[in-house]
Design a protein around this motif. Structure first.
Motif, short mmCIF file in Angstrom:
data_model
loop_
_atom_site.label_atom_id
_atom_site.label_comp_id
_atom_site.label_asym_id
_atom_site.label_seq_id
_atom_site.Cartn_x
_atom_site.Cartn_y
_atom_site.Cartn_z
N ILE A 161 95.61 68.11 86.46
CA ILE A 161 96.87 67.57 86.76
C ILE A 161 97.27 68.31 85.00
O ILE A 161 98.77 68.29 84.60
N GLY A 162 96.48 67.80 83.72
CA GLY A 162 97.03 67.94 82.73
C GLY A 162 97.37 69.42 82.22
O GLY A 162 98.65 69.82 81.84
N LEU A 163 96.41 70.21 82.92
CA LEU A 163 97.21 71.83 82.22
C LEU A 163 97.59 72.12 83.02
O LEU A 163 98.91 72.90 82.51
N VAL A 164 98.29 71.10 84.33
CA VAL A 164 99.76 71.40 85.48
C VAL A 164 100.88 71.47 84.69
O VAL A 164 101.72 72.03 84.70
N VAL A 165 100.83 69.68 84.52
CA VAL A 165 101.43 69.26 83.04
C VAL A 165 102.16 70.02 81.65
O VAL A 165 103.49 70.40 81.65
N ARG A 166 101.18 70.70 80.94
CA ARG A 166 101.64 71.74 79.88
C ARG A 166 101.82 73.25 80.35
O ARG A 166 102.38 73.46 79.62
N PHE A 167 101.24 74.08 81.41
CA PHE A 167 101.19 75.03 81.25
C PHE A 167 102.57 75.38 83.11
O PHE A 167 102.28 76.30 83.02
N GLY A 168 102.43 74.57 82.99
CA GLY A 168 103.36 74.90 84.51
C GLY A 168 102.99 74.88 85.59
O GLY A 168 101.33 75.18 85.90
N PRO A 169 103.87 74.89 86.57
CA PRO A 169 103.22 75.54 88.81
C PRO A 169 102.12 76.67 88.35
O PRO A 169 101.49 76.88 88.92
N ALA A 254 104.50 66.96 77.59
CA ALA A 254 105.29 67.33 78.34
C ALA A 254 106.67 66.51 77.56
O ALA A 254 107.63 67.36 77.85
N ARG A 255 106.45 65.26 77.25
CA ARG A 255 107.97 64.75 77.45
C ARG A 255 108.21 64.90 76.22
O ARG A 255 109.56 64.72 76.14
N ILE A 256 107.19 65.19 75.36
CA ILE A 256 108.83 65.64 73.90
C ILE A 256 109.11 67.24 73.84
O ILE A 256 109.94 67.00 73.78
N LYS A 257 108.06 68.17 74.22
CA LYS A 257 108.96 69.14 74.66
C LYS A 257 109.53 69.02 75.61
O LYS A 257 109.85 70.61 76.34
N TYR A 259 108.61 69.82 79.07
CA TYR A 259 107.53 70.61 80.17
C TYR A 259 107.72 69.96 81.67
O TYR A 259 107.88 70.51 82.36
N LEU A 260 108.33 68.14 81.69
CA LEU A 260 108.14 68.13 82.97
C LEU A 260 109.27 68.33 84.39
O LEU A 260 109.61 68.57 84.79
#
Lengths: 266, 246
Positions: A161-169, A254-257, A259-260
């Motif tokens: 989940i962490g990787l998907v949050v960071r790198f997208g779908p 993700a919230r800072i950059k 990404y969400l």
């Protein structure tokens, strides 16, 4: 923790699994096909062994297969529960709701437990009918293996989940790939002693190595390998803590950059 | 009137790009405020910061006097939103989708709430279809019904009527306004439909290049800019160089 929030996550996933043929196939279909494959392979290996061998290959190899399938399912179900929200573009609704990350994870765990129990009872019954494998001869030894296998699967699911949050779908492939990264080094179908000495030391950190090594000891010697259970449990706890720290870090990033919002745009 | 939302010096920077630049505004109980601006003005980033999807670089967001940073779950349970980029799960039915969100927002009597929302938003005949099979207008209606599952005190509506035909849009606007009057809540509304904005808004905040460039009632803005039409004001603001933040 708010029970209604957890129920919401659980209900959403169970509704989907209940009526989706592909999801039911993911739960029961793959494991059925793989059971045929490993079953036939084991029957053949059994014929190669000397007639007076005391080793029960069916019990040894198919038990390993069943527990590995359980691990694979537990990691995959966790990652896919999250990915389902990304694929259906619902993830923003979820993160903008008052649901805490911990409640989301507990909801996914409950979904994982239901799936694991269903799949485990199904595959053990099928193995009994097809190959006369009675995994329950392991008795109470099953319980620590079962729990440790699930927990390590969830820890890797949290990392997914962490990787998907960071790198997208586009990182969704990891939901299916991560277990295969661990498989060769977990001594699932062979003992740790076949590893080169360096690898024997390096793989010590993998809880799965201790689980499968311990399971073999329980099958061949009929004793509960307490040291394996101890190390699997301690390492699992460490992995769970690290996995959660990783997820919180990724979510903060993700919230800072921003990404969400990208999760529904990619 | 009590202040429901207070935004103070809110800023969001992505490396050297400033998406939102020290904006400040308030929304009071019962108020409907429209947030307008050309593409890239910072509207969506602002809404995403209000929903805590994006962390501000600096500045504060207070809802009912509490800072969003330290009271995320508590404040989000009093808020809700609808946006065209955030759909409900396509593989659930409307009833299932609303049930999920009622639970996620902690609504105890969720069965009754779902039933009343399905009736109120004329979704009754769609309950057994998958959300993915609904038209974009029906999905939009459902998205707005979802935004009311928790009877929010602060509602963020991003282009809420974008996919609707004029009669349905009018009906839906009337329903939203009635709800807000009854609940004494507040709405932050974004739209590119200037007629809609003029109809619903007590106040309009114009954003341009991340800054607040105007914040007043529709009537005062028309006087200030010497225009009869909000759309003309929008075009003037979109084309003019950025002035000092209000």
């Amino acid at each position: 923790m708010n029970r209604l929030h957890i129920l919401g996550i659980f209900y959403r996933n169970i509704v989907l699994i209940r009526r989706s043929v592909p999801k039911l196939f993911g739960l029961f279909g793959f494991v059925t096909v793989a059971l045929f494959l490993w079953g036939f392979l084991t029957l053949w290996v059994q014929t190669l062994a000397p007639d007076d061998t005391a080793t029960d290959f069916i019990l040894l190899i198919l038990s390993a297969f069943i527990f590995w399938s359980l691990f694979d399912l537990s990691q995959r179900s966790f990652g896919i529960s999250f990915l389902e929200e990304v694929w259906s573009r619902n993830i923003i609704n979820l993160f903008a709701s008052p649901v805490k990350l911990s409640e989301m994870v507990v909801g996914f765990i409950l979904v994982g437990v239901v799936q694991a129990l269903l799949a485990f009872f199904y595959v053990t019954t099928l193995a009994f009918l097809l190959y006369a494998l009675n995994i329950w001869t392991l008795g109470l030894y099953i319980i620590p293996f079962f729990i440790n296998i699930l927990v390590f699967g969830w820890a890797l699911g949290v990392v997914t989940i962490g990787l998907v949050v960071r790198f997208g779908p586009s990182a969704d492939i990891l939901a299916f790939f991560i277990p295969f990264l661990v498989l060769p080094f977990s001594a699932v179908y062979y003992p740790v002693s076949v590893f080169p000495p360096v690898l024997q030391k390096l793989t010590f950190v993998l809880p799965t190595r201790h689980m499968f090594e311990g399971m073999r000891t329980a099958i061949t010697e009929g004793v509960m390998p307490l040291d394996n259970v101890f190390w699997a449990t301690v390492l699992n706890l460490g992995f769970v803590v690290l996995a959660f720290l990783f997820l919180y870090w990724m979510l903060r990033l993700a919230r800072i950059k921003g990404y969400l919002s990208r999760l529904v745009q990619d | 009137m009590a202040t429901i939302l207070r935004v103070t010096n809110l800023t969001k920077r992505y490396n050297s790009f400033t998406a939102v630049n020290r904006i400040s505004f308030e929304i009071k109980e019962g108020e409907i405020v429209s947030l307008l601006g050309p593409n890239g003005a910072g509207k969506t980033t602002t809404i995403q910061m209000l929903l805590s999807l994006v962390s501000p670089t600096s500045g504060d967001i207070e809802v009912f006097g509490k800072n969003l940073r330290g009271h995320r779950e508590e404040l989000l349970s009093m808020m809700n939103f609808s946006a065209p980029y955030s759909l409900l799960p396509y593989n659930l039915t409307p009833r299932e989708g609303l049930t999920v969100f009622s639970l996620l927002y902690g609504v105890r009597n969720y069965r009754e709430r779902v039933k009343s929302l399905l009736d109120e938003f004329n979704l009754g005949e769609l309950v057994n279809r998958k959300i993915g099979q609904l038209s974009s207008g029906e999905q939009m209606r459902l998205g707005i019904a979802k935004a009311f599952v928790n009877n929010p005190k602060l509602l963020l509506l991003d282009e809420p009527t974008a996919s609707l035909d004029p009669p349905t849009a009018r009906q839906l606007r009337a329903r939203i306004l009635k709800r807000i009057q009854e609940s004494r809540g507040a709405v932050l509304w974004t739209s590119h439909n200037m007629r809609e904005v003029e109809t619903v808004s007590d106040r309009i905040i114009f954003l341009s290049r991340g800054r607040v460039v105007a914040d007043d009632t529709p009537q005062n803005l028309k006087k200030q800019y010497g225009q009869e039409d909000l759309e003309e004001i929008f075009i003037i603001i979109a084309n003019e160089p950025v002035r000092e933040s209000l």
